[in-house]
Design a protein around this motif. Sequence first.
Motif: not given
Length: 219
Positions: A32, A34, A37, A49
């Motif tokens: 993922r 995201k 973060r 990733e």
Amino acid sequence: MKVIVVGCGRVGATLAGLLASEGHDVRVVDRRPKAARRLPDSPRIRFHEGNGYSRSVLEAAGVEHADAFVAVTSGDNSNIVSARTARETYRVPIVLARIYDPRRADIYRELGIPTIASVRWTVHRIHQMLLHRHLSPELGFGNGETVLVRSEVPDYLIGRRLAEFEVDGEIRVVEVTRGGHSLIPAHGTSAQADDLVTFAVAATALGRLRGFLDKELGT
């Protein structure tokens, strides 16, 4: 060390930040984007990733030169596949994996992969095992505040009382394996060549014990 952490959830991100703050180089893998973060801003952390069992992803993360590999995704199957890939394909020296189903612990054990199951002390336990790996943690108590570790006695301590290792509230000698037999040492028991000693150690004192064992060995 160069460490690859597969899984960038709370545990993976926290562990990556802790290791980076201590000067280690960390590569974090998560499918993922995201998830990145969660990571602290550090030049020692790089995010990749993809799946942790993908060879192309692992090679991009530098698995061939990694000193340690930690699988802490949310899935037991993903963790075991990626951990096996790191150990069997790339011969990473240290491979650790997190599990949710304790019944699967035997599978990892047969593969020679240490596992961490308790959510509350996962990061703490992995951190101990990475930095104090030659002390061979055997068992932890509570939330990891106290652990049992085993180590061979260094040559310079042979003939000295095992009680010299002990520090009130931090380190205690609880068992010695000698010539294939286990014994509970008395206060005056002296160390012999090839002794394997079991210590009960406060987690905060692992560095101190390592110092005792490494003293005069130049390591």
